[in-house]
Design an enzyme around this catalytic site. Structure first.
Site, short mmCIF file in Angstrom:
data_model
loop_
_atom_site.label_atom_id
_atom_site.label_comp_id
_atom_site.label_asym_id
_atom_site.label_seq_id
_atom_site.Cartn_x
_atom_site.Cartn_y
_atom_site.Cartn_z
N GLU A 44 0.86 -1.19 0.00
CA GLU A 44 0.00 0.00 0.00
C GLU A 44 0.90 1.24 0.00
O GLU A 44 1.88 1.31 0.73
CB GLU A 44 -0.89 -0.01 1.24
CG GLU A 44 -1.85 1.16 1.33
CD GLU A 44 -2.69 1.11 2.60
OE1 GLU A 44 -3.76 1.76 2.60
OE2 GLU A 44 -2.30 0.46 3.59
N LYS A 115 -10.04 1.93 -2.25
CA LYS A 115 -10.26 1.50 -0.87
C LYS A 115 -11.64 1.97 -0.41
O LYS A 115 -11.96 3.16 -0.45
CB LYS A 115 -9.16 2.07 0.03
CG LYS A 115 -9.21 1.64 1.47
CD LYS A 115 -8.00 2.23 2.21
CE LYS A 115 -7.89 1.77 3.62
NZ LYS A 115 -6.69 2.35 4.26
N CYS A 156 -5.87 -2.68 2.50
CA CYS A 156 -5.63 -2.53 3.93
C CYS A 156 -6.87 -2.68 4.81
O CYS A 156 -7.33 -3.78 5.04
CB CYS A 156 -4.91 -1.21 4.20
SG CYS A 156 -4.13 -1.16 5.84
#
Length: 180
Positions: A44, A115, A156
């Site tokens: 990331e 995300k 994440c």
């Protein structure tokens, strides 16, 4: 049917210099290919510090930004499928997303995943980190065909929300790449 795919998970110390970060990533991708990887996964924000103030400075368009140019080149030159970790993506409206990319071994962009779940924490007398002050949330789950399988993409903190992965499984995902 048995399928064997060798996956390289790449991690390294990321600093404030884009060029240094890119050089480290490129060298590690070359090593992954030497070891026979079919797919490599970068971290990331592999090209900039994980810092709210840094993201707007490093934000770029997908697929036309300088980082995507590197990702495309690496995947094509190494004949390597590549999850380009994530980068701060700026859209045409000026919003910034934490976006993962997936490239095939010919340098084609197969998918992007913004995300969905942003990490916001504000502990009394302690840590405060508010991704939502910089990032806009993504709005969809991502599953794509690659290397003969269905691959889900997430980033994440998305991992903390099982419904996203249930939906991926219902869409046929057999494995998930999740840079974090």
């Amino acid at each position: 049917m048995e399928r064997k795919i060798k996956i390289a998970l790449i991690q390294y110390e990321i600093g404030a210099d884009w060029g240094v970060n890119i050089s480290k990533a490129g060298a590690l991708l070359e090593k992954a290919k030497e070891y026979g990887a079919d797919l490599a996964v970068l971290p990331e924000m592999f090209m900039c510090p994980y810092d709210l103030q840094a993201f707007p400075k490093f934000a770029e368009k997908i697929p036309d930004g300088r980082t995507c140019g590197k990702l495309q080149g690496w995947s094509r030159e190494l004949s390597l499928h590549l999850v380009g970790g994530s980068i701060p993506e700026e859209d045409d409206e000026g919003r910034i997303f934490n976006t993962a990319t997936l490239w095939d071994g010919q340098g084609n962009l197969l998918a992007t995943h913004r995300k969905v779940h942003l990490f916001d924490v504000d502990l009394p007398g302690g840590v405060s980190f508010q991704e939502s002050k910089v990032f806009a949330p993504g709005e969809k789950m991502t599953v794509v065909d690659v290397l003969g399988l269905r691959l889900g993409l997430a980033v994440c903190y998305d991992v903390r929300f099982p419904e996203l992965f249930r939906l991926m499984a219902l869409a046929g995902a057999e494995v998930v790449a999740l840079p974090g």
